[in-house]
Scaffold this motif. Sequence first.
Motif, short mmCIF file in Angstrom:
data_model
loop_
_atom_site.label_atom_id
_atom_site.label_comp_id
_atom_site.label_asym_id
_atom_site.label_seq_id
_atom_site.Cartn_x
_atom_site.Cartn_y
_atom_site.Cartn_z
N GLY A 215 0.81 -1.20 0.00
CA GLY A 215 0.00 0.00 0.00
C GLY A 215 0.85 1.26 0.00
N ARG A 217 1.99 2.64 2.90
CA ARG A 217 2.59 2.75 4.22
C ARG A 217 3.94 3.48 4.12
NH1 ARG A 217 0.45 -2.61 4.06
NH2 ARG A 217 -0.91 -3.08 5.86
N ASP A 224 2.63 -7.31 7.19
CA ASP A 224 1.72 -6.35 6.59
C ASP A 224 0.83 -7.04 5.56
OD1 ASP A 224 2.61 -4.15 8.01
OD2 ASP A 224 4.00 -3.47 6.45
N MET A 227 -3.64 -3.11 2.17
CA MET A 227 -4.45 -1.99 2.63
C MET A 227 -5.67 -1.86 1.72
SD MET A 227 -1.45 0.82 3.43
CE MET A 227 -2.63 2.04 4.02
N ASP A 231 -8.32 3.38 2.89
CA ASP A 231 -7.16 3.87 3.63
C ASP A 231 -6.09 4.49 2.73
OD1 ASP A 231 -8.24 2.93 6.08
OD2 ASP A 231 -7.53 0.90 5.61
#
Length: 384
Positions: A215, A217, A224, A227, A231
């Motif tokens: 994603g 991040r 992880d 996502m 978001d």
Amino acid sequence: MPDTLTAGREKAAAVMADVAATWLSSLSGDQLLLAAYGSPLHPDAEAERLRWFYTPTEHGGLAIRDQNARQQSLAMRLVATGLSVPGYATVTTVMGLENVLDQVEGWRVHWGRQRGRDPGLYWLRIFGRPGDRVWAWRFGGHHISLNNLVVAGRLVSTTPCFIGADPATTELLGSTLRPLRGAEDTARQLARSLDAGQLRSALLHPSAVSDIVSGNRPRVEHGDTMMHMQDLWRGRFTDPELDRLVDDIDRRAETGSGYTESDHARVAITIPPKGIGGRDLNEEQRHLLHRLVTQYTGRAPEFLANAYDNHYATDTVLDTVHFGWAGSTDAGEPHYYRVQDRRILIEYDNTQRYANHAHSVWRDLTSDFGLDVLAEHRAHIAHE
């Protein structure tokens, strides 16, 4: 990377600083309020620098459409300093695809603004003053995010580096436009070359996850999972209809992939990586793996791209690179792949819009945004 990179890093930083300073000097006071931000050494500015996007949300900075012709030229000149010649051509092609996507969607998608698909909505922002000991710049918009950090007169980071394409394939008069063709076709060729045992090692999941897993991040960590669409934006929309649209896009993507929480856990980022290692590939397959890595590192300025090319051509280095695949290996079908070693993380998916909407990202697990170098710099300052 070897010490021979130092001269290249210094030259790149000097060119970037000169172009960035010239661009800033061309702006009005109102434009500077958007374009110039605080130093990465200031916590609030650093928090903003680490916020990056690849969705059609507001990325932060001064948009191309809000600049005059000379300012636009200077802005794009700065963008070019952070990319190889092929990398720059790919980025500008993706920007132009917004016009095509607008037509594909019937000019109906607005995302709460006058034009939802706008090739002028790519934002440039400078963090700190060009030429300072620490400064950075970011360029991004729909399907583009470029992030560069300069410390002590050296370009120390060019990741995260995200390039997408929607449509991924566009028919032209007498030819076809595929901005990410190399990244997709090389990976598929490698996946299809694997024998049954190798494929079992490489297969992350029989079906493709609907987006890149890391994603947007600021840091990628073990465990992880993907996502979701909600978001990936700069906050929620004030218009409930747009919130519902994002929810609907995510719901359709999840329905299309068929993924549950356990499926997402199965394709989560892991350290050490999943997939088949380079040491378990034959010579031809290793050649394809090396070529695949350089499809991504080749986005960087040539001196850096060449250094990565040489680094991953080393047998002992390529041994530790892992390749993972999810989904069909047939062209035109939804698929996802991942390339990872101790440092590099590459992800690619082409699943949405009937597998005609691709995302690709190159990340550095140890130095995205140059965070490791910046931490060393802060520690050095603290001890002075």
